[in-house]
Design a protein around this motif. Structure first.
Motif, mmCIF file in Angstrom:
data_model
loop_
_atom_site.group_PDB
_atom_site.id
_atom_site.type_symbol
_atom_site.label_atom_id
_atom_site.label_comp_id
_atom_site.label_asym_id
_atom_site.label_seq_id
_atom_site.Cartn_x
_atom_site.Cartn_y
_atom_site.Cartn_z
ATOM 1 N N ARG B 147 -9.244 9.256 6.111
ATOM 2 C CA ARG B 147 -9.467 10.181 5.016
ATOM 3 C C ARG B 147 -10.493 9.596 4.040
ATOM 4 N NH1 ARG B 147 -7.078 12.638 8.294
ATOM 5 N NH2 ARG B 147 -5.086 13.662 8.044
ATOM 6 N N VAL B 148 -11.045 10.436 3.165
ATOM 7 C CA VAL B 148 -11.918 9.945 2.096
ATOM 8 C C VAL B 148 -11.077 9.155 1.083
ATOM 9 C CG1 VAL B 148 -13.486 10.605 0.240
ATOM 10 C CG2 VAL B 148 -13.541 11.836 2.412
ATOM 11 N N PHE B 149 -9.925 9.724 0.716
ATOM 12 C CA PHE B 149 -8.935 9.003 -0.102
ATOM 13 C C PHE B 149 -7.810 8.604 0.837
ATOM 14 C CE2 PHE B 149 -9.167 10.111 -4.868
ATOM 15 C CZ PHE B 149 -10.538 10.200 -4.852
ATOM 16 N N SER B 150 -7.618 7.306 1.030
ATOM 17 C CA SER B 150 -6.639 6.858 2.021
ATOM 18 C C SER B 150 -5.579 6.011 1.336
ATOM 19 C CB SER B 150 -7.381 6.056 3.084
ATOM 20 O OG SER B 150 -6.499 5.596 4.063
ATOM 21 N N LEU B 151 -4.376 6.535 1.283
ATOM 22 C CA LEU B 151 -3.281 5.839 0.599
ATOM 23 C C LEU B 151 -2.829 4.629 1.411
ATOM 24 C CD1 LEU B 151 -1.292 6.007 -1.823
ATOM 25 C CD2 LEU B 151 0.250 7.238 -0.293
ATOM 26 N N GLY B 157 -1.091 -1.467 4.124
ATOM 27 C CA GLY B 157 -1.112 -0.919 5.480
ATOM 28 C C GLY B 157 -1.544 0.539 5.551
ATOM 29 N N TRP B 158 -2.141 0.870 6.673
ATOM 30 C CA TRP B 158 -2.610 2.232 6.946
ATOM 31 C C TRP B 158 -1.760 2.790 8.072
ATOM 32 C CZ3 TRP B 158 -5.956 3.988 11.289
ATOM 33 C CH2 TRP B 158 -6.499 5.256 11.084
ATOM 34 N N ASP B 159 -1.136 3.950 7.844
ATOM 35 C CA ASP B 159 -0.374 4.576 8.908
ATOM 36 C C ASP B 159 -1.028 5.912 9.238
ATOM 37 O OD1 ASP B 159 1.338 5.786 10.642
ATOM 38 O OD2 ASP B 159 3.146 5.435 9.453
ATOM 39 N N PRO B 160 -1.765 5.955 10.358
ATOM 40 C CA PRO B 160 -2.529 7.173 10.648
ATOM 41 C C PRO B 160 -1.645 8.412 10.799
ATOM 42 C CG PRO B 160 -2.552 5.661 12.530
ATOM 43 C CD PRO B 160 -1.944 4.918 11.378
ATOM 44 N N PRO B 177 3.458 2.690 -8.059
ATOM 45 C CA PRO B 177 3.086 1.322 -8.434
ATOM 46 C C PRO B 177 3.149 0.417 -7.206
ATOM 47 C CG PRO B 177 4.693 2.226 -9.980
ATOM 48 C CD PRO B 177 4.567 3.215 -8.871
ATOM 49 N N GLY B 178 2.133 -0.437 -7.072
ATOM 50 C CA GLY B 178 2.094 -1.337 -5.914
ATOM 51 C C GLY B 178 1.253 -0.762 -4.789
ATOM 52 N N GLU B 179 1.219 0.574 -4.686
ATOM 53 C CA GLU B 179 0.343 1.184 -3.683
ATOM 54 C C GLU B 179 -1.075 1.252 -4.253
ATOM 55 O OE1 GLU B 179 3.470 4.345 -1.650
ATOM 56 O OE2 GLU B 179 2.077 5.057 -3.167
ATOM 57 N N HIS B 180 -2.034 1.410 -3.368
ATOM 58 C CA HIS B 180 -3.377 1.683 -3.860
ATOM 59 C C HIS B 180 -4.069 2.646 -2.901
ATOM 60 C CE1 HIS B 180 -4.271 -1.569 -0.983
ATOM 61 N NE2 HIS B 180 -5.476 -1.044 -0.901
ATOM 62 N N GLU B 294 -8.224 -0.194 14.823
ATOM 63 C CA GLU B 294 -7.000 0.472 14.372
ATOM 64 C C GLU B 294 -5.954 -0.572 13.976
ATOM 65 O OE1 GLU B 294 -5.290 3.133 17.237
ATOM 66 O OE2 GLU B 294 -3.392 3.239 16.162
ATOM 67 N N ASP B 295 -5.800 -1.588 14.809
ATOM 68 C CA ASP B 295 -4.790 -2.605 14.532
ATOM 69 C C ASP B 295 -5.089 -3.350 13.236
ATOM 70 O OD1 ASP B 295 -3.581 -1.803 16.824
ATOM 71 O OD2 ASP B 295 -4.315 -3.456 18.056
ATOM 72 N N ARG B 296 -6.371 -3.690 13.014
ATOM 73 C CA ARG B 296 -6.705 -4.397 11.777
ATOM 74 C C ARG B 296 -6.505 -3.504 10.566
ATOM 75 N NH1 ARG B 296 -12.347 -6.187 12.061
ATOM 76 N NH2 ARG B 296 -12.432 -4.923 13.923
ATOM 77 N N LYS B 297 -6.857 -2.203 10.723
ATOM 78 C CA LYS B 297 -6.681 -1.281 9.605
ATOM 79 C C LYS B 297 -5.207 -1.129 9.234
ATOM 80 C CE LYS B 297 -8.986 2.597 9.656
ATOM 81 N NZ LYS B 297 -9.629 2.678 8.337
ATOM 82 N N ARG B 298 -4.359 -1.108 10.245
ATOM 83 C CA ARG B 298 -2.927 -0.984 9.976
ATOM 84 C C ARG B 298 -2.431 -2.150 9.126
ATOM 85 N NH1 ARG B 298 0.379 2.345 12.893
ATOM 86 N NH2 ARG B 298 -0.617 3.656 14.456
ATOM 87 N N GLU B 299 -3.086 -3.307 9.293
ATOM 88 C CA GLU B 299 -2.666 -4.492 8.545
ATOM 89 C C GLU B 299 -3.311 -4.582 7.166
ATOM 90 O OE1 GLU B 299 -3.529 -7.743 11.097
ATOM 91 O OE2 GLU B 299 -2.081 -7.064 12.594
ATOM 92 N N GLY B 300 -4.212 -3.689 6.870
ATOM 93 C CA GLY B 300 -4.774 -3.707 5.526
ATOM 94 C C GLY B 300 -6.271 -3.935 5.469
ATOM 95 N N TYR B 301 -6.868 -4.137 6.637
ATOM 96 C CA TYR B 301 -8.321 -4.290 6.714
ATOM 97 C C TYR B 301 -8.965 -2.938 6.438
ATOM 98 C CZ TYR B 301 -12.742 -5.862 8.818
ATOM 99 O OH TYR B 301 -14.044 -6.211 9.043
ATOM 100 N N PHE B 302 -10.302 -2.953 6.256
ATOM 101 C CA PHE B 302 -10.966 -1.664 6.070
ATOM 102 C C PHE B 302 -11.215 -0.962 7.375
ATOM 103 C CE2 PHE B 302 -11.379 -2.749 1.826
ATOM 104 C CZ PHE B 302 -11.457 -1.545 1.198
#
Lengths: 436, 302
Positions: B147-151, B157-160, B177-180, B294-302
């Protein structure tokens, strides 16, 4: 450098209609797939025991999608020809079809609805057309796929095209472009088919390249939601006060008499800065900065509009909505409503009806809207909103409902009588247990 | 704007959209930050931010996640830009994390995956609530779903499967709070768009994007540059070649391509004719597996 235009479009099709193959074919035949991507697809196809590269693998990007062979979520694809750039919202036809298609269609200028030539117009096809009509996607394409399995026969195509066009007309869609294709064999996707001499129209790509995307902003009411106030307060720009935003519709000219809503104060546009250049005129969807002749109190969330055509702010909103969250929406729910740059508190007053997309029937007082439901909703907002009816503006007529507790996007809303196209259908009594 | 009156060219449309995204974040968030690596995407991103708020300054600071394996030309560029525009720069250092034992060097020597922890640490420490990244959806299949804005959750972590639908241009930036929220203003740019935009706007880039003679050695089908990060192993021979970079990242896994493109016009012609994607041509870390990104993004990478 050559200047090209941009077309945003969406695809919709049910599970086995060959949508991924069509998308793969468009990317592949327009030479937008590069060697390393093709090699990866060929490798993955071999690993699965498939002989030919499966073009659908070009688009299924997530691990779970590849494992299950399905598309889970909207994905965005990019390709280009010398004439135009394309942004494709690739929307899955699966379980969560409605919200995904609504998402893809919300920004699309064109939608392709795919049908299987052997099955013809099915309930899912009608759903897709109805969503495209509801979201007011300006152009609709019917792609009759798998013509190779229907003997490339004109009567098979003509029957489906006629039935679909008649249905689309009943939804208020004035024009449909119907194209007989075989995504698998490549007929009429990018190159004209050698098997269907009887078809004289464009290929899918040719149509995408030539469909007009120019609107006439002079024919629209001008709308400017204020995003951010720019005040440098530096020696060089001591008195600069600019209202930054993206023009939602229409044109603004220096000298225009404007009203700021919801306050209703008026002023004159004294300058327009188009990202560093002063201009006399700007139009949607340019991001610009407006300056006003008078020192008014204007902030994020306000709307600047020509004094003569400004909308009347209201706290009572009637809308057609598509519910996109897993938790249901019920009368009495307290929500946030995000409209342009303004977010206000709102309460769901009533859910007068739920729409069954298959036959366009209205079920009165369903009690709630579940995920993927489309229905009518009335809301009361804590502050007045400068809403336009969605049929007048896809930008200033649209809003989101958001859960104030955790920020979840609950509902996509279209203000006013967005359902004009569905009006002739009579309400049908509900017998599915929705009345509680 | 193009000749026929009311149409925006595709570059103007993309620019207008990206500026809209910057201004939305400025209007809705408390502590946004722009990730800046000195690569072309982050340079374009910064250029757009400068335009979005002119004549005022950019209301965000910059964050460089420094792998410690930098191209010297890129670091010099970074510091010059920061000074020129009066920006604030934070640096999150992978080397520091390795030195104090919070991270361990990988056997393959690549540090790209090691960036995630210092990034998340900086986000938490500075309480950044919106983090701009230069990621583009055309880069990779997993990014096509972004997404353009990705919670992101409190672990970054990113959960598609749990992404918010993104409707119209109504970006929902609400977060607990704590999320970005990760924000991608270049989502709809392609590599070619980025280069055409750089050409149109006459944006200066680090010199390594243009053809230059450089000492390189071959590893896994790529030309790698020796440097402070390490150099050729036994059996890898250093030679001088005319090369340029299509992407700029960690030196240990960013490859150069053979090229004689000295000007931006030549670079654009070269990219338009290339049969390889930029990641396929120059990024070792994406070749690790089919779902590496995908795996790196799930862990918080861009």
């Amino acid at each position: 450098m050559t200047t090209t235009s941009l077309l945003r479009f969406a695809t919709a099709g049910s599970v086995d209609d060959g949508k991924s193959t069509l998308v793969g074919r468009l990317l592949h035949d327009s030479k937008s797939v590069l060697a390393d991507q093709l090699e990866a697809v060929a490798h993955a196809s071999r690993n699965r025991g498939q002989e030919a590269p499966d073009l659908a693998l070009l688009t299924d990007g997530l691990r779970a999608e590849r494992e299950q062979g399905i598309t889970i979520d909207v994905a965005y694809r990019y390709f280009a020809t010398p004439r135009r750039r394309f942004i494709l919202a690739d929307t899955p036809g699966h379980v969560q079809y409605t919200r995904n298609m609504v998402t893809g269609a919300s920004t699309a200028q064109l939608a392709i609805v795919l049908v299987d030539a052997r099955n013809g117009v099915v309930e899912q096809t009608r759903r897709h057309a109805a969503v495209a009509a509801l979201l007011r996607v300006p152009h609709l394409v019917l792609a009759v796929n798998k013509m190779d399995l229907a003997g490339y026969a004109e009567p098979a195509f003509a029957a489906i095209a006629d039935e679909f066009t008649a249905y689309a007309a009943s939804l208020g869609i004035p024009e449909v472009t119907a194209i007989p294709i075989s995504a698998l064999a490549g007929d009429n996707v990018v190159t004209p088919s050698a098997h269907m001499d009887w078809y004289g129209g464009p290929t899918v790509l040719e149509h995408l390249e030539t469909v007009p995307v120019v609107t006439d902003p002079d024919a629209e009411d001008a709308r400017f939601p204020v995003q951010y106030v720019i005040r440098p307060q530096t020696p060089a720009h001591r008195d600069y006060r600019g209202y930054a935003g993206q023009i939602a519709s229409g044109t603004f000219r220096v000298g225009d008499r404007v009203t700021v809503l919801p306050s209703g104060r008026t002023s004159t546009v004294s300058a327009i800065d188009a990202l560093g250049t002063g201009v006399d005129t700007a139009f949607a969807p340019q991001s610009v900065t407006l300056r006003l002749a008078d020192d008014l109190d204007v902030s994020r969330g306000d709307l600047i509009a020509p004094a003569a055509t400004a909308p009347v702010p209201t706290q009572d909103v009637a809308a057609t909505v598509c519910h996109v969250a897993d938790r249901p929406l019920r009368p009495g729910d307290r929500v946030l409503l995000k409209h342009t740059t303004r977010t206000v508190k709102a309460i769901v007053k009533d859910i007068p009806s739920r729409l069954t997309l298959g036959d366009l029937s209205h079920h009165p007082h369903p009690g709630e809207l579940a995920a993927n439901d489309i229905g009518r909703v009335t809301l009361r907002t804590a502050e007045p909103l400068a809403l336009d009816p969605y049929h007048r503006s896809r930008r200033t007529g649209a809003f989101l409902l958001i859960d104030p507790a955790d920020g979840t996007t609950l509902t996509a809303g279209m203000a006013g009588d967005a359902q004009a196209a569905f009006a002739p259908v009579a309400a049908v009594a509900d017998d599915e247990g929705w009345d509680f | 704007m193009s000749g026929n009156g009311w149409t925006l060219s595709h570059l103007d449309a993309l620019e207008s959209e990206a500026v809209h995204v910057f201004r939305e974040v400025a209007g809705e968030f408390e502590r946004p930050v722009i990730l800046f690596s000195g690569g072309k995407d982050s340079i374009v991103m910064l250029h757009l931010a400068l335009k979005a708020f002119a004549p005022a300054t950019v209301p965000f600071s910059l964050l460089h996640v420094d792998t410690g394996h930098n191209f010297p030309e890129v670091l010099a560029y970074r510091d010059r830009v920061v000074a020129e525009h009066g920006l604030r720069l934070e640096v999150a250092s992978v080397q520091e994390f390795i030195d104090d034992g919070r991270l361990r060097e990988r056997p393959d020597g690549t540090r790209n995956p090691l960036q995630t922890l210092p990034l998340l640490d900086a986000i938490e420490r500075h309480r950044f609530d919106a983090v701009f990244g230069g990621g583009r959806r055309d880069e990779e299949k997993a990014r096509a779903k972004e997404r353009v804005f990705s919670l992101r959750d409190e672990f970054g972590g990113w959960d598609p499967r749990r992404q918010r639908p993104e409707l119209w241009q109504l970006y929902n930036g609400r977060h607990a709070p704590g999320e970005h929220v990760r924000v991608f203003p270049l989502s709809n740019f392609t590599e070619l768009d980025v280069w055409q935009y750089i050409a149109r706007e006459k944006i200066e880039l680090p010199s390594i994007y243009y053809a230059h003679e450089r000492e390189v050695f071959a590893r896994a089908g790529m030309w790698l540059a020796p440097g402070e990060w390490g150099g050729p192993k036994e059996g890898e021979r250093v030679e001088r070649r005319l090369v340029r970079y299509r992407t700029v990242g960690d030196m240990s896994c960013t490859g150069a391509v053979d090229s004689d493109a000295l000007t931006i016009e030549a670079v654009i012609a070269e990219i338009a004719a290339s049969r390889l994607t930029e990641r396929g041509a120059t990024r070792a870390d994406d070749k690790l597996s089919e779902a590496a990104m995908e795996d790196r993004k799930r862990e918080g990478y861009f």
